[in-house]
Design an enzyme around this catalytic site. Structure first.
Site, PDB file in Angstrom:
ATOM      1  N   HIS A 190      16.112   2.884  -4.011  1.00  0.00           N
ATOM      2  CA  HIS A 190      15.010   2.443  -4.873  1.00  0.00           C
ATOM      3  C   HIS A 190      14.327   3.691  -5.434  1.00  0.00           C
ATOM      4  O   HIS A 190      13.494   4.311  -4.769  1.00  0.00           O
ATOM      5  CB  HIS A 190      14.037   1.605  -4.037  1.00  0.00           C
ATOM      6  CG  HIS A 190      13.099   0.798  -4.862  1.00  0.00           C
ATOM      7  ND1 HIS A 190      13.456  -0.391  -5.447  1.00  0.00           N
ATOM      8  CD2 HIS A 190      11.808   1.010  -5.219  1.00  0.00           C
ATOM      9  CE1 HIS A 190      12.425  -0.884  -6.110  1.00  0.00           C
ATOM     10  NE2 HIS A 190      11.408  -0.038  -5.995  1.00  0.00           N
TER      11      HIS A 190
ATOM     12  N   HIS B 129      14.611  -0.402  -8.917  1.00  0.00           N
ATOM     13  CA  HIS B 129      13.252   0.067  -9.221  1.00  0.00           C
ATOM     14  C   HIS B 129      12.955   0.156 -10.717  1.00  0.00           C
ATOM     15  O   HIS B 129      11.856  -0.183 -11.133  1.00  0.00           O
ATOM     16  CB  HIS B 129      12.927   1.403  -8.563  1.00  0.00           C
ATOM     17  CG  HIS B 129      11.580   1.952  -8.936  1.00  0.00           C
ATOM     18  ND1 HIS B 129      10.393   1.364  -8.538  1.00  0.00           N
ATOM     19  CD2 HIS B 129      11.220   3.037  -9.692  1.00  0.00           C
ATOM     20  CE1 HIS B 129       9.367   2.076  -9.018  1.00  0.00           C
ATOM     21  NE2 HIS B 129       9.842   3.084  -9.722  1.00  0.00           N
TER      22      HIS B 129
ATOM     23  N   ASN C 195       8.742   0.366  -3.393  1.00  0.00           N
ATOM     24  CA  ASN C 195       7.386   0.925  -3.341  1.00  0.00           C
ATOM     25  C   ASN C 195       6.278  -0.116  -3.320  1.00  0.00           C
ATOM     26  O   ASN C 195       5.164   0.185  -2.911  1.00  0.00           O
ATOM     27  CB  ASN C 195       7.170   1.892  -4.509  1.00  0.00           C
ATOM     28  CG  ASN C 195       7.492   1.283  -5.851  1.00  0.00           C
ATOM     29  OD1 ASN C 195       8.594   0.785  -6.063  1.00  0.00           O
ATOM     30  ND2 ASN C 195       6.545   1.307  -6.762  1.00  0.00           N
ATOM     31  N   HIS C 196       6.555  -1.352  -3.739  1.00  0.00           N
ATOM     32  CA  HIS C 196       5.496  -2.378  -3.729  1.00  0.00           C
ATOM     33  C   HIS C 196       5.502  -3.225  -2.456  1.00  0.00           C
ATOM     34  O   HIS C 196       4.759  -4.204  -2.360  1.00  0.00           O
ATOM     35  CB  HIS C 196       5.643  -3.306  -4.943  1.00  0.00           C
ATOM     36  CG  HIS C 196       5.431  -2.597  -6.241  1.00  0.00           C
ATOM     37  ND1 HIS C 196       4.283  -1.899  -6.531  1.00  0.00           N
ATOM     38  CD2 HIS C 196       6.227  -2.463  -7.338  1.00  0.00           C
ATOM     39  CE1 HIS C 196       4.376  -1.365  -7.742  1.00  0.00           C
ATOM     40  NE2 HIS C 196       5.550  -1.687  -8.241  1.00  0.00           N
TER      41      HIS C 196
ATOM     42  N   HIS D 239      14.179  -1.537 -13.190  1.00  0.00           N
ATOM     43  CA  HIS D 239      14.277  -2.855 -13.837  1.00  0.00           C
ATOM     44  C   HIS D 239      15.130  -2.838 -15.094  1.00  0.00           C
ATOM     45  O   HIS D 239      15.215  -3.848 -15.789  1.00  0.00           O
ATOM     46  CB  HIS D 239      12.887  -3.430 -14.151  1.00  0.00           C
ATOM     47  CG  HIS D 239      12.069  -3.756 -12.941  1.00  0.00           C
ATOM     48  ND1 HIS D 239      10.995  -4.608 -12.978  1.00  0.00           N
ATOM     49  CD2 HIS D 239      12.177  -3.358 -11.651  1.00  0.00           C
ATOM     50  CE1 HIS D 239      10.454  -4.710 -11.776  1.00  0.00           C
ATOM     51  NE2 HIS D 239      11.165  -3.954 -10.954  1.00  0.00           N
TER      52      HIS D 239
ATOM     53  N   GLU E  67      11.061  -6.708  -4.075  1.00  0.00           N
ATOM     54  CA  GLU E  67       9.769  -5.995  -4.021  1.00  0.00           C
ATOM     55  C   GLU E  67       8.749  -6.502  -5.031  1.00  0.00           C
ATOM     56  O   GLU E  67       7.571  -6.214  -4.903  1.00  0.00           O
ATOM     57  CB  GLU E  67       9.980  -4.488  -4.206  1.00  0.00           C
ATOM     58  CG  GLU E  67      10.340  -4.115  -5.624  1.00  0.00           C
ATOM     59  CD  GLU E  67       9.722  -2.804  -6.086  1.00  0.00           C
ATOM     60  OE1 GLU E  67       9.058  -2.141  -5.300  1.00  0.00           O
ATOM     61  OE2 GLU E  67       9.906  -2.483  -7.267  1.00  0.00           O
ATOM     62  N   ASN E  68       9.205  -7.241  -6.039  1.00  0.00           N
ATOM     63  CA  ASN E  68       8.280  -7.781  -7.046  1.00  0.00           C
ATOM     64  C   ASN E  68       8.196  -9.298  -6.986  1.00  0.00           C
ATOM     65  O   ASN E  68       7.758  -9.952  -7.936  1.00  0.00           O
ATOM     66  CB  ASN E  68       8.725  -7.376  -8.461  1.00  0.00           C
ATOM     67  CG  ASN E  68       8.886  -5.890  -8.632  1.00  0.00           C
ATOM     68  OD1 ASN E  68      10.005  -5.380  -8.569  1.00  0.00           O
ATOM     69  ND2 ASN E  68       7.790  -5.197  -8.809  1.00  0.00           N
TER      70      ASN E  68
HETATM   71 FE   LIG Z   1      10.746  -3.372  -8.902  1.00  0.00          FE
HETATM   72 FE   LIG Z   2       9.837  -0.346  -7.349  1.00  0.00          FE
END
Ligand SMILES: [Fe+2]
Ligand SMILES: [Fe+2]
Length: 279
Positions: free
Chosen positions: A165, A190, A81-82, A192, A53-54
């Site tokens: 997540h 999520h 979420n991203h 990290h 997601e990142n």
């Molecule tokens: Fe993330």
């Molecule tokens: Fe996230």
């Protein structure tokens, strides 16, 4: 011993799953590629899943960055979420069957919430769910988990891996108990930050509150330290860029028995600075 046993066929039907925490930006993608040979040696995975997601510039994912992750040896990508940060990826999310987004987002949104891949001769279902606490969702992740498991059963999944997540540890731990005995693994992403609670729950589900990330350790969750500090100090809008100093890959390796339940979960963290693979 168990690691080699499954490879030699002593445990027919066993699947070793390597799950890699959120890949953050180019340093994370490069670190992934550099670390994969060592990871393959240490874990002998039949299936590699990574949260992406990142992956694109620290936020979101694109077709190009997803393909870079696949090329590094990842079989399937989960998100969070991203996921919708880059509009030009929406078509790709619809088309690519090896990438999932949270299943409890609005049903009409781009992408799919679950997929099935084959590994070690088994049909492995992968489900992505988002926590409802401090994150936006369309449906409860607990109710959605039940729905997704029913659908995967109908589709003949023999092993199920869930990426939960989520932000809040109580919700993550609760999801572990909700799924215990019904899935091979419930793995948190999520935050990290890897947590020290990896274990196989009594019913046979491998669980960890958070796997961690693949990115710069000298950072604040992947963001340059000075920018994150300025944001906290001044409470003013600050443009964040991805840190690249001291890249580590944080992951877990889960051994799944023929029953579809886990026999072990091991946290695997390796230094993965760009160029590490050439050393
Ligand atoms: Fe993330
Ligand atoms: Fe996230």
């Amino acid at each position: 011993m168990a690691r080699n046993a499954s490879r030699s066929g002593l445990y027919a039907g066993a699947v070793r799953v390597l799950f890699i925490g959120d890949i953050v930006g180019k340093p994370g993608r490069r670190g992934l590629a550099a670390a994969m040979p060592e990871l393959r040696e240490r874990c002998s995975p039949d299936l590699v899943i990574a949260n992406g997601e990142n992956a694109a510039g620290g936020l979101g994912i694109t077709e190009k960055t997803a393909n870079e992750i696949f090329a590094a040896g990842v079989d399937a990508i989960t998100t969070g979420n991203h996921v919708y940060r880059h509009r030009d990826a929406y078509g790709f999310l619809d088309e690519c069957e090896r990438i999932v987004r949270p299943a409890n987002y609005p049903a009409a949104n781009p992408g799919r919430g679950r997929t099935i891949v084959e590994a070690a001769g088994r049909r492995v279902g992968i489900v992505n769910l988002s926590g409802a606490l401090q994150l936006r969702v369309a449906r409860s992740p607990f109710v959605e988990a039940d729905t997704q498991l029913d659908r995967l059963a109908d589709q003949g999944a023999e092993v199920v891996i869930v990426d939960f997540h989520a932000e809040v540890t109580s919700e993550k731990v609760a999801m572990g108990w909700h799924l215990d005995g019904r899935v091979a693994a419930c793995l948190g992403t999520h935050t990290h930050v890897p947590t020290a609670d990896a274990r196989v729950l009594p019913g046979g589900t491998a669980f960890v509150s958070d796997v961690g990330m693949t990115g710069a350790r000298n950072s604040v969750l992947g963001v340059r330290v000075e920018q994150a500090l300025e944001s906290f100090r001044t409470q003013m809008p600050i443009r964040f860029t991805t840190a690249d100093d001291d890249v580590w890959l944080q992951s877990v390796c889960v051994e799944v028995a023929e029953s579809g339940l886990a026999t072990s979960i091991e946290q695997v963290m390796v230094e993965a600075a760009p160029g590490a693979g050439q050393r």
